[in-house]
Design an enzyme around this catalytic site. Structure first.
Site, PDB file in Angstrom:
ATOM      1  N   LYS A 287       6.506   5.513  -3.963  1.00 16.75           N
ATOM      2  CA  LYS A 287       7.194   5.863  -2.727  1.00 16.75           C
ATOM      3  C   LYS A 287       8.565   6.401  -3.113  1.00 16.75           C
ATOM      4  O   LYS A 287       9.513   5.644  -3.271  1.00 16.75           O
ATOM      5  CB  LYS A 287       7.334   4.624  -1.843  1.00 16.75           C
ATOM      6  CG  LYS A 287       6.006   4.124  -1.272  1.00 16.75           C
ATOM      7  CD  LYS A 287       6.228   2.959  -0.328  1.00 16.75           C
ATOM      8  CE  LYS A 287       4.936   2.317   0.126  1.00 16.75           C
ATOM      9  NZ  LYS A 287       4.139   3.141   1.040  1.00 16.75           N
ATOM     10  N   ARG A 362      -6.004  -1.833   1.518  1.00 12.83           N
ATOM     11  CA  ARG A 362      -7.462  -1.968   1.657  1.00 12.83           C
ATOM     12  C   ARG A 362      -8.058  -2.558   0.379  1.00 12.83           C
ATOM     13  O   ARG A 362      -9.023  -3.319   0.423  1.00 12.83           O
ATOM     14  CB  ARG A 362      -8.074  -0.599   2.006  1.00 12.83           C
ATOM     15  CG  ARG A 362      -7.889   0.474   0.959  1.00 12.83           C
ATOM     16  CD  ARG A 362      -8.180   1.884   1.482  1.00 12.83           C
ATOM     17  NE  ARG A 362      -7.039   2.427   2.235  1.00 12.83           N
ATOM     18  CZ  ARG A 362      -6.984   3.658   2.725  1.00 12.83           C
ATOM     19  NH1 ARG A 362      -8.000   4.493   2.575  1.00 12.83           N
ATOM     20  NH2 ARG A 362      -5.919   4.076   3.376  1.00 12.83           N
TER      21      ARG A 362
END
Ligand SMILES: *[C@@H]1O[C@H](CO)[C@@H](O)[C@H](O)[C@H]1NC(C)=O
Ligand SMILES: *[C@@H]1O[C@H](CO)[C@@H](O)[C@H](O)[C@H]1NC(C)=O
Ligand SMILES: [Zn+2]
Length: 528
Positions: A287, A362
């Site tokens: 990020k 996930r």
């Protein structure tokens, strides 16, 4: 560890001399407040409004004259209207929260909150929990973060006491029920805020496990912590991939929390998996450019699971088993960290190609979900319902804005109207949900792109720029956990709902909300 204590004094008014502030919450176009306890203070509000029109719509402080008043500080917080199409019970939430904050700013430490009772006109299902909402918002306004409690004993509480007077229609017995319920929900939310809100060192995966053990020591919730790296690698290979880049002090933990009632038959089982990414750097899909700050909040799903178990622990509902699983891991960079292009075989046997290491949520949850599914089948859990709860996608925020959770069902859950049930419960308790649906395209999107893999774990656009960006990961969780074999067409349909709380988990900077604990409580714990 400094446990949080809610400084509730009473649910009934004592002598005014016990308080240093009275908070009057009023609702426009509702006369019921004009009689009953504390209503004689309304004349001061009316007089104040004559000189300051703004006080009709904003909270204000009024210093009461000395003549005969045992209480000198009055805060008025107007809730606005609740009778129009798009008014909802959050009017009570907002008025109470702002009112208590105003009282704190004034220096009050013994606050009496007068809850407006509702007259018949508004006593509809929509507002039937308005009093509970008012109490919960007042509690929310005085919560003190764990790190502050630990660092400064003298700041462990924002007030000495908070009391509520609830009158009008409400019977004593219903006040007692509400008191229990409000305390249980808020204690659960405090656990969720402690875990979710604390910094990445205070709440690394091992520290979360320690905290949870301490909270549930001597309780009706059984705690089991998986910490062995080779066990985790074998049982939860996708989570283990995310775990690879982190040092020892940030290594993964899978925490199981189990509540069973002390007696009586069990009719249903909730199996909740929470995303507990204690820090999300993005991994090597890092990020960059200043978007990493705030990523210690990526554990709010697991935090909500622990919090909900605390609410369950306090309410001790009959007839229901609740199993919570917290998938605690840090998504780091480093020489061993997983990277895009790797092939990984999930617990279910599905082969994945990593597309983007920042789609780690996930990965953290999917094998744990698969594991809980196997446990439920093996142990013959009665009527299991599976949930994942996660700050999963930026798409969820962009789709529905802050403050809303999104819920979506698989076929068996859809058939039971689970999303509608939870949305309606959330609407009543000011914990709102929007409903999404998972479609064929969401599964097709995840399909492998070559013969090497069954599934491509993620694309390479931010979810917020991917159409159906919050549904696609839900389809992934269904396929890769193997829940796709338990759809409506199977002989053992298993209901599953995915809850994305990226929008509703609370602001940063700021304090986590504790969503969706209130909605789950009202939905499943037989509160009425
Ligand atoms: C979310 O709720 C909080 C508290 O009610 C409020 O301050 C904030 O403005 C809300 N955010 C949005 C985008 O509506
Ligand atoms: C779900 O909702 C539909 C539409 O309101 C209704 O017809 C159906 O009976 C409901 N099913 C269950 C299991 O409640
Ligand atoms: Zn991520």
């Amino acid at each position: 560890m400094e446990r949080y204590t809610i400084p509730l004094k009473a649910f009934a008014k004592g002598s005014y001399s016990e308080y240093d502030c009275l908070l009057l919450i009023t609702i426009a176009a509702n006369d019921s407040f004009k009689t009953g306890c504390c209503s004689h203070f309304l004349k001061y509000v009316e007089e104040h409004i004559e000189f300051d029109k703004r006080a009709e719509s904003e909270e204000c402080l009024i210093v009461l004259p000395e003549n005969g008043n045992q209480i000198r500080r009055l805060v008025h917080s107007p809730g606005g209207r609740i009778d129009r199409d798009f008014d909802d019970v959050r009017r009570f939430r907002d008025a109470a929260y702002r009112g208590v904050k105003r009282a704190l700013a004034a220096g009050a430490v013994n606050i009496l909150v007068a809850i407006p009772c509702l007259d018949k006109q508004f006593d509809t299902a929509d507002y039937s929990l308005a009093n509970l909402v008012t109490v919960l918002a007042s509690f929310e306004a005085i919560y003190v973060p764990l790190e502050i409690r630990e660092a400064f004993v003298e700041k462990a509480a924002k007030v000495n006491s908070i009391s509520f007077c609830n009158y009008g229609k409400s019977e004593e017995s219903s006040a007692a029920i509400m008191q229990n319920l409000a305390l249980a929900i808020e204690a659960g939310r405090a656990v969720a805020r402690d875990i979710g809100g604390s910094d990445p060192e205070r709440m690394s995966p091992p520290k979360v496990a320690e905290y949870v053990r301490s909270i549930f020591s001597d309780s009706s919730v059984k705690v089991q912590v998986f910490d062995d790296a080779s066990f985790i690698k074998q049982e939860f290979p996708c989570l283990a991939a995310v775990n690879r880049g982190s040092s020892q002090q940030h290594k993964a933990r899978v925490i199981l929390l189990t509540y069973e009632p002390s007696d009586g038959p069990i009719e249903k089982t909730l199996c909740l998996v929470g995303k507990g990414v204690c820090y999300d750097t993005g991994g090597h899909d890092i990020k960059a450019g200043g978007i990493m700050a705030g990523m210690h909040r990526d554990k709010c799903g697991a935090a909500a699971v622990a919090g909900f178990l605390q609410t369950v622990n306090l309410l001790k509902p009959k007839g229901i088993r609740v199993v919570g699983a917290m998938a605690m891991v840090r998504n780091s960079i480093g020489p061993d960290a997983y990277v895009a292009d790797e092939l990984i075989t999930a617990r279910s046997g599905v082969r994945l190609r990593i597309g983007n290491t920042d789609a780690e949520g996930r990965m953290a949850m999917v094998d744990v979900l698969c594991f809980l599914k196997e446990e439920a089948i093996k142990k013959k859990y009665e009527n299991p319902h599976f949930f994942t709860i996660a700050t999963l996608t930026g798409h969820a925020c962009i789709a529905v804005g802050d403050n809303y959770s999104i819920i979506m069902d698989n076929g068996p859950a859809r058939k039971k109207n689970i999303s509608q049930l939870i949305q309606q419960a959330g609407d009543r308790v000011a914990d709102p949900f929007e409903i999404s649906s998972i479609k064929r395209e969401d599964f097709e999107f995840n399909k492998g792109k070559s013969e090497y893999e069954d599934i491509l774990q993620s694309n390479n656009l931010p979810s917020s720029r991917t159409p159906r960006g919050h549904q696609i990961p839900a389809a992934f969780l269904i396929t890769v956990s193997g829940l796709d074999k338990y759809g409506l067409d199977s002989s053992n349909p298993l209901p599953y709902s995915h809850i994305d709380i990226a929008g509703s988990s609370g602001p940063f900077p700021g304090i986590p909300s504790g969503a969706p604990i209130p909605a789950l409580t009202v939905s499943f714990l037989n509160i009425e």
